[in-house]
Design an enzyme around this catalytic site. Structure first.
Site, mmCIF file in Angstrom:
data_model
loop_
_atom_site.group_PDB
_atom_site.id
_atom_site.type_symbol
_atom_site.label_atom_id
_atom_site.label_comp_id
_atom_site.label_asym_id
_atom_site.label_seq_id
_atom_site.Cartn_x
_atom_site.Cartn_y
_atom_site.Cartn_z
ATOM 1 N N LYS A 1 44.926 39.243 38.509
ATOM 2 C CA LYS A 1 45.968 40.246 38.276
ATOM 3 C C LYS A 1 46.206 41.136 39.499
ATOM 4 O O LYS A 1 45.383 41.220 40.397
ATOM 5 C CB LYS A 1 45.620 41.085 37.040
ATOM 6 C CG LYS A 1 45.897 40.314 35.748
ATOM 7 C CD LYS A 1 45.724 41.129 34.506
ATOM 8 C CE LYS A 1 45.979 40.225 33.288
ATOM 9 N NZ LYS A 1 45.672 40.895 32.020
ATOM 10 N N ARG B 1 38.686 36.631 29.554
ATOM 11 C CA ARG B 1 39.816 35.705 29.654
ATOM 12 C C ARG B 1 40.060 35.396 31.130
ATOM 13 O O ARG B 1 40.260 36.308 31.927
ATOM 14 C CB ARG B 1 41.055 36.355 29.025
ATOM 15 C CG ARG B 1 42.292 35.482 28.977
ATOM 16 C CD ARG B 1 43.455 36.283 28.386
ATOM 17 N NE ARG B 1 44.661 35.484 28.263
ATOM 18 C CZ ARG B 1 45.516 35.271 29.260
ATOM 19 N NH1 ARG B 1 45.300 35.791 30.441
ATOM 20 N NH2 ARG B 1 46.601 34.544 29.059
HETATM 21 C C1 7PM Z 1 50.467 40.490 34.312
HETATM 22 C C2 7PM Z 1 49.882 40.793 33.153
HETATM 23 C C3 7PM Z 1 50.558 39.185 34.727
HETATM 24 C C4 7PM Z 1 49.348 39.791 32.415
HETATM 25 C C5 7PM Z 1 50.040 38.190 33.974
HETATM 26 C C6 7PM Z 1 49.426 38.482 32.805
HETATM 27 C C7 7PM Z 1 46.147 39.005 28.893
HETATM 28 C C8 7PM Z 1 46.594 38.267 27.807
HETATM 29 C C9 7PM Z 1 47.799 37.827 29.529
HETATM 30 C C10 7PM Z 1 45.053 39.919 28.719
HETATM 31 C C11 7PM Z 1 45.017 39.218 26.419
HETATM 32 C C12 7PM Z 1 47.895 36.492 32.683
HETATM 33 C C13 7PM Z 1 48.818 37.423 32.057
HETATM 34 N N1 7PM Z 1 46.904 38.690 29.969
HETATM 35 N N2 7PM Z 1 46.046 38.364 26.582
HETATM 36 N N3 7PM Z 1 47.642 37.539 28.224
HETATM 37 N N4 7PM Z 1 44.546 39.975 27.459
HETATM 38 N N5 7PM Z 1 44.456 39.342 25.206
HETATM 39 O O1 7PM Z 1 47.136 36.909 33.558
HETATM 40 O O2 7PM Z 1 44.608 40.627 29.610
HETATM 41 O O3 7PM Z 1 47.905 35.310 32.339
HETATM 42 S S1 7PM Z 1 49.091 37.135 30.421
#
Ligand code: 7PM
Length: 288
Positions: free
Chosen positions: A225, A259
């Site tokens: 991230k 995750r």
């Molecule tokens: C910015 C934010 C870019 C998030 C990409 C993402 C999470 C999730 C995602 C998390 C849970 C990614 C994402 N991030 N579900 N889905 N917690 N529960 O890195 O932090 O794939 S999407």
């Protein structure tokens, strides 16, 4: 023990959740499952097999891009991306399948296709989602997000980010319980990067033990991230060491599920953390 359809997650120790993104515009891997413009099922299945072999006990299958600025996709499109893959994984692999969705329809269909967990970045706030999740009988991860994916990173604002995120999650737990989802079936996630500045993310990580006070397992995702990019000045493909450092800090502060896109490396970090955590129990006596 978390009961995930036919499988159990023993939350007396932390777990690694591997991310499988079935969107063509995935933020972290740029649609690598779309070599010829459409989702390659065999490639996706191989990714799933690899992640399980590397130590993932949960796989998070998503068909909607939640990256900042992402455009919404239709429910049919989301289902077509997620369900066939989910069915194949459920048949072939010994792993809990988490479905990353906010859509009640996808929740219902995924539950029938073998999903063991619902991961909803909108914490069951979409109309009908609470009812669908309750009916599925599956555990649910409730995540905090400020705003929506299209605009959440524009100007995140909090007076006290930790209090506000904790209060939001507490409120969602109450709503879920009233809607027929017992707390034994709930996980919480502060939602790193979802409507948060770097400072907000760091404050939340620091205060993770306060969020753990709710008594529910915590799921966290830092993998690749932008907070790592901001801290270290690293591009996407250079963020693994930063992701691992954040994961270990989260474990130390009570996280139950990490995750990640990088399962092998994260599983190593978890194994090291567990060795230190468990030595007091005499579990490692044979190591000398
Ligand atoms: C910015 C934010 C870019 C998030 C990409 C993402 C999470 C999730 C995602 C998390 C849970 C990614 C994402 N991030 N579900 N889905 N917690 N529960 O890195 O932090 O794939 S999407």
């Amino acid at each position: 023990m978390l009961h995930c359809a036919g499988r159990c997650l023993d939350l007396s120790h932390p777990h690694v959740m591997g991310v499988i993104n079935t969107t063509p515009d995935s933020f972290s891997d740029g649609g690598s499952l779309y070599p010829f413009g459409r989702l390659d099922m065999e490639l996706a299945l191989q990714r799933a097999r690899d992640m399980v072999a590397q130590g993932a006990t949960v796989l998070d299958i998503g068909g909607e891009s939640t990256r900042p600025g992402a455009q919404p996709v239709s429910v049919d499109e989301e289902s077509q991306r997620v369900l066939p893959l989910l069915e194949r994984i459920a048949r072939e692999l010994d792993v809990v399948i988490s479905v990353d969705t906010s859509s009640p329809q996808v929740m219902c269909d995924a539950a029938r296709s073998g999903a063991g967990l619902i991961n909803d970045v909108r914490a069951l706030t979409v109309d009908g989602a609470l009812e669908a999740a309750a009916l599925s009988g599956l555990p649910v991860c409730l995540m905090h997000m400020q705003g929506d994916p299209a605009s959440m990173q524009a100007a995140p604002h909090y007076t006290d980010v930790v209090r506000e995120v904790a209060a939001y999650l507490r409120e969602r737990v109450v709503v879920c319980e009233a809607g027929g989802i017992p707390r034994e079936r709930l996980l919480l996630d502060p939602g790193f990067g979802f409507g948060k500045t770097l400072a907000h993310n760091l404050q939340l990580l620091r205060a993770l033990p306060r969020l753990a006070q709710a008594g529910l397992p915590l799921l966290v995702g830092f993998s690749r991230k932008s907070m790592i990019g901001k801290l270290l000045g690293r591009e996407l493909d250079q963020r693994l060491p930063g992701s691992l450092a954040l994961a270990v800090i989260a474990l130390e502060r009570g996280a139950a599920i990490i995750r990640t896109h990088d399962v092998a490396a994260t599983a190593d970090a978890v194994a090291i953390w567990r060795a230190v955590d468990e030595i007091v129990d005499g579990a490692l006596d044979d190591i000398v």
